[in-house]
Design an enzyme around this catalytic site. Structure first.
Site, short mmCIF file in Angstrom:
data_model
loop_
_atom_site.label_atom_id
_atom_site.label_comp_id
_atom_site.label_asym_id
_atom_site.label_seq_id
_atom_site.Cartn_x
_atom_site.Cartn_y
_atom_site.Cartn_z
CB CYS A 127 -0.98 0.00 1.17
SG CYS A 127 -0.20 -0.03 2.78
CB CYS A 135 -2.70 -4.15 0.65
SG CYS A 135 -3.12 -2.93 1.93
CE LYS A 202 -3.54 -3.93 8.27
NZ LYS A 202 -2.42 -3.73 7.35
CE LYS A 256 -2.26 -2.25 11.67
NZ LYS A 256 -1.84 -2.25 10.33
C1 PBG Z 1 -0.15 -1.71 5.91
C2 PBG Z 1 -0.18 -1.17 7.28
C3 PBG Z 1 -1.08 -0.25 7.80
C4 PBG Z 1 -0.72 -0.06 9.13
C5 PBG Z 1 0.39 -0.85 9.38
N1 PBG Z 1 0.70 -1.53 8.22
C6 PBG Z 1 -2.16 0.51 7.14
C7 PBG Z 1 -3.38 -0.12 6.70
O1 PBG Z 1 -3.59 -1.33 6.82
O2 PBG Z 1 -4.17 0.61 6.14
C8 PBG Z 1 -1.43 0.85 10.10
C9 PBG Z 1 -0.72 1.08 11.36
C10 PBG Z 1 -1.22 2.23 12.16
O3 PBG Z 1 -2.33 2.75 11.98
O4 PBG Z 1 -0.46 2.66 13.03
N2 PBG Z 1 1.12 -1.60 5.34
#
Ligand code: PBG
Length: 331
Positions: A127, A135, A202, A256
């Site tokens: 991404c 992504c 996630k 997450k």
């Molecule tokens: C994707 C990624 C994201 C975050 C970490 N890795 C963004 C998403 O999924 O949109 C978000 C982490 C955060 O908000 O601190 N590379």
């Protein structure tokens, strides 16, 4: 005259004295539990504040190297790197992700060259590198990210990060089958000792808003709900995702965001036997920081409380933007 209840158990006895309270603390938080995020950009001597994350800067490789050296000296044991890529370099396939000379690979080489005693973790995703901000590679109708071609490209990206010195590869794109493919690709390329920390669980979360500002990775259209998880599904989907990744060879799994998903951290902790990492994401950081800057809450107290809660739920390590605050608060 004193009126007395006839109580056998008075839990307050154990709270009355601070030595007693401290002796009974069983949940710990130390600097070595924290993985520090860094946003690395082109240039030299660049330190550019991120508007939506006060206290957090994008840094060029040289500045990030100095910053991490300072944290290593203070006992922080790991960092995770996100590339901030100039928009003109991005394309629909995220080609700059495969450039062995991009800022992410350069930072890995820099910290290895300096022999920093820190684990170098790579956030593996497209991404930050695609012109559309999704992504991976889109399907021909543009409706979602094409799973299998994206996985193939993630393997190439992982090998280039491993070559540059990454100790841990952390795939964050939520593509099915990523971990097995990565394990095979890393082993075949001679990187059997590089670990995989999967962003197994996630959620499609509004709490990532400030990060997308920091990394320049906001999707140009649509959202990530066709690959990230729905917060309204229950813990069973999280357990399925975590177990699939462990079966495919994940050394560690991640949940997450963290704070609003403590139930999920606890459920995953019960169900798998690998270490669990939780990500206190950008929105969690910015909410605490904004309230603290307004004088509405006590920053130090809330930073500690938020992270202790994540550890109590079962996280072995936590990715958190609060390294600077923690350097003053915990050993
Ligand atoms: C994707 C990624 C994201 C975050 C970490 N890795 C963004 C998403 O999924 O949109 C978000 C982490 C955060 O908000 O601190 N590379």
């Amino acid at each position: 005259m004193q009126s007395e209840l006839n109580l056998n158990v008075r839990p307050r006895r154990l709270r009355l004295n601070s030595i007693m309270r401290q002796s009974l603390q069983s949940v710990t938080l130390q600097r070595r539990h924290i993985i520090v995020p860094v946003f690395v950009c082109e240039g030299q001597k660049v330190r550019r504040p991120v508007a939506s994350m006060p206290g957090i800067d994008q840094m060029s490789v040289d500045v990030a190297g100095d910053y991490l050296a300072g944290l290593a000296e203070k006992g922080f044991g790991a960092y995770i790197v996100f590339g901030v890529i100039d928009h003109e370099k991005k394309d629909d396939k995220g080609s700059p992700a495969l450039d062995e000379n991009n800022v992410v690979c350069r930072l890995f080489r820099e910290t290895k060259h300096r022999k920093l005693p820190m684990l170098a973790v790579s956030d593996l995703c497209f991404c930050e590198y695609t012109s559309h901000g999704h992504c991976g590679v889109m399907t021909s109708d543009g409706a979602t990210v094409a799973n299998d071609v994206t996985v193939e490209r993630l393997v190439w990206q992982a090998v280039s990060h491993a070559k540059a010195g990454a100790d841990v590869i952390a795939p964050s794109g939520m593509m099915d089958g990523t971990v097995g493919a990565l394990r095979g690709g890393l082993d075949a390329a001679g990187f059997a000792d590089v670990a995989v920390l999967s962003y197994s669980v996630k959620y499609a979360s509004g709490f990532y808003g400030p990060f997308r500002d920091a990394a320049g990775s906001t999707p140009a259209f649509g959202d990530r709900r066709s690959y990230q998880m729905d917060p309204a599904r229950d813990a069973r989907e999280a357990i399925l995702e975590a177990k699939l990744d462990v079966e495919q060879g994940a050394d560690m799994v991640m949940v997450k965001p963290a704070g609003p998903y403590l139930d999920i951290i606890a459920a995953v902790r019960r169900e798998v036997n690998v270490p669990v990492v939780a990500y206190q994401v950008s929105g969690e950081y910015s909410m605490i920081e904004a309230a603290a800057r307004n004088g509405w809450i006590d920053r130090d107290r809330v930073v500690l409380e938020s992270l202790i809660a994540i550890r109590r739920a079962g996280a072995d390590m936590v990715i958190s933007y609060f390294a600077d605050a923690l350097a003053k608060l915990v050993p």
